[in-house]
Design a protein around this motif. Structure first.
Motif, PDB file in Angstrom:
ATOM      1  N   ALA A  21     151.926   7.335  91.193  1.00 46.47           N
ATOM      2  CA  ALA A  21     152.170   6.841  92.549  1.00 46.47           C
ATOM      3  C   ALA A  21     151.839   5.358  92.672  1.00 46.47           C
ATOM      4  CB  ALA A  21     151.357   7.646  93.557  1.00 46.47           C
ATOM      5  N   ASP A  92     154.282  12.361 102.971  1.00 45.16           N
ATOM      6  CA  ASP A  92     153.982  11.704 101.706  1.00 45.16           C
ATOM      7  C   ASP A  92     152.792  10.766 101.845  1.00 45.16           C
ATOM      8  OD1 ASP A  92     155.854   9.785  99.253  1.00 45.16           O
ATOM      9  OD2 ASP A  92     154.352  11.315  99.019  1.00 45.16           O
ATOM     10  N   GLY A  93     151.858  11.126 102.685  1.00 44.52           N
ATOM     11  CA  GLY A  93     150.716  10.267 102.921  1.00 44.52           C
ATOM     12  C   GLY A  93     149.437  10.738 102.262  1.00 44.52           C
ATOM     13  N   ALA A  97     150.606   9.096  97.729  1.00 44.61           N
ATOM     14  CA  ALA A  97     151.550   8.506  98.675  1.00 44.61           C
ATOM     15  C   ALA A  97     152.583   7.659  97.959  1.00 44.61           C
ATOM     16  CB  ALA A  97     150.812   7.679  99.710  1.00 44.61           C
ATOM     17  N   GLY A  98     153.815   7.883  98.292  1.00 46.98           N
ATOM     18  CA  GLY A  98     154.889   7.094  97.708  1.00 46.98           C
ATOM     19  C   GLY A  98     155.458   7.671  96.430  1.00 46.98           C
ATOM     20  N   ARG A 148     158.266   4.734 105.497  1.00 43.50           N
ATOM     21  CA  ARG A 148     157.275   4.882 104.422  1.00 43.50           C
ATOM     22  C   ARG A 148     157.493   3.809 103.350  1.00 43.50           C
ATOM     23  NH1 ARG A 148     152.582   6.156 104.223  1.00 43.50           N
ATOM     24  NH2 ARG A 148     153.084   7.862 105.588  1.00 43.50           N
ATOM     25  N   LEU A 149     158.737   3.532 103.032  1.00 39.60           N
ATOM     26  CA  LEU A 149     159.050   2.521 102.031  1.00 39.60           C
ATOM     27  C   LEU A 149     158.621   1.136 102.510  1.00 39.60           C
ATOM     28  CD1 LEU A 149     160.354   2.152  99.264  1.00 39.60           C
ATOM     29  CD2 LEU A 149     162.544   1.872 100.411  1.00 39.60           C
ATOM     30  N   ARG A 152     154.907   0.822 102.307  1.00 41.72           N
ATOM     31  CA  ARG A 152     154.477   0.659 100.918  1.00 41.72           C
ATOM     32  C   ARG A 152     154.732  -0.768 100.438  1.00 41.72           C
ATOM     33  NH1 ARG A 152     153.062   3.766  96.572  1.00 41.72           N
ATOM     34  NH2 ARG A 152     153.615   2.848  94.596  1.00 41.72           N
ATOM     35  N   HIS A 156     148.832  -5.457 100.675  1.00 44.14           N
ATOM     36  CA  HIS A 156     147.547  -4.899 101.107  1.00 44.14           C
ATOM     37  C   HIS A 156     146.695  -6.028 101.641  1.00 44.14           C
ATOM     38  CE1 HIS A 156     148.411  -1.013  99.396  1.00 44.14           C
ATOM     39  NE2 HIS A 156     148.843  -1.629  98.309  1.00 44.14           N
TER      40      HIS A 156
END
Length: 161
Positions: A21, A92-93, A97-98, A148-149, A152, A156
């Motif tokens: 992931a 998908d968390g 995730a991812g 979600r994409l 991601r 960060h």
């Protein structure tokens, strides 16, 4: 009689899932898997057969233990806004995730078995959104996956920012 297995297969799958992931299939080496799982190379190959086979096992586990519980919960929601918000917040968390999105982008175009598992995950989300979104469920699932994409892809931020 052979020696009993000296490692927990479930823990190895969980560690491999986090690695796949975070770095994708191509970005994860067998050495990375050995280090992360704590399983010797020979044992890893004996149990899983290959890096690809481990990846498929990880994807199947991800579908069964992360995606299905989330989609089952979403399917019980009938309000469109509430179900979409729940899906975006949780789909998908988990710890991997991812993983499904990475598999979709990286491996599915070249590996029919990965493509089938990705399709299964996407279909599960569409089916979960169908009670609240009807015929628009596929578009709503695309919104969830696209969100979600995008999440991601954001850099960060440290806690200091």
């Amino acid at each position: 009689m052979g020696r009993p297995r000296a490692f927990d297969t479930g823990q190895a799958i969980t560690a491999a899932a986090a690695l796949f992931a975070a770095h994708g299939y191509e970005g994860t080496s067998v050495d990375d898997l050995v280090t992360a799982t704590g399983v010797h190379r020979g044992s890893l190959y004996k149990v899983f057969g290959s890096k690809r086979s481990l990846h498929l096992t990880v994807l199947r586990d991800h579908l069964d233990h992360e995606i299905r519980p989330v989609t089952d919960a979403i399917a019980g929601l009938t309000d469109p806004a509430q179900s979409l918000a729940a899906a975006i917040a949780s789909y998908d968390g988990g710890p991997a995730a991812g993983l499904l999105l990475l598999a979709a982008a990286e491996r599915a175009p070249h590996d029919p078995e990965v493509a089938a598992l990705v399709a299964e995950g996407v279909t599960a989300l569409e089916d979960a959104l169908r009670p609240s979104h009807g015929d628009a469920a596929p578009q709503s699932a695309s919104t969830v996956l696209g969100t979600r994409l995008r999440m991601r892809a954001q850099p960060h931020r440290s806690k200091e920012n």
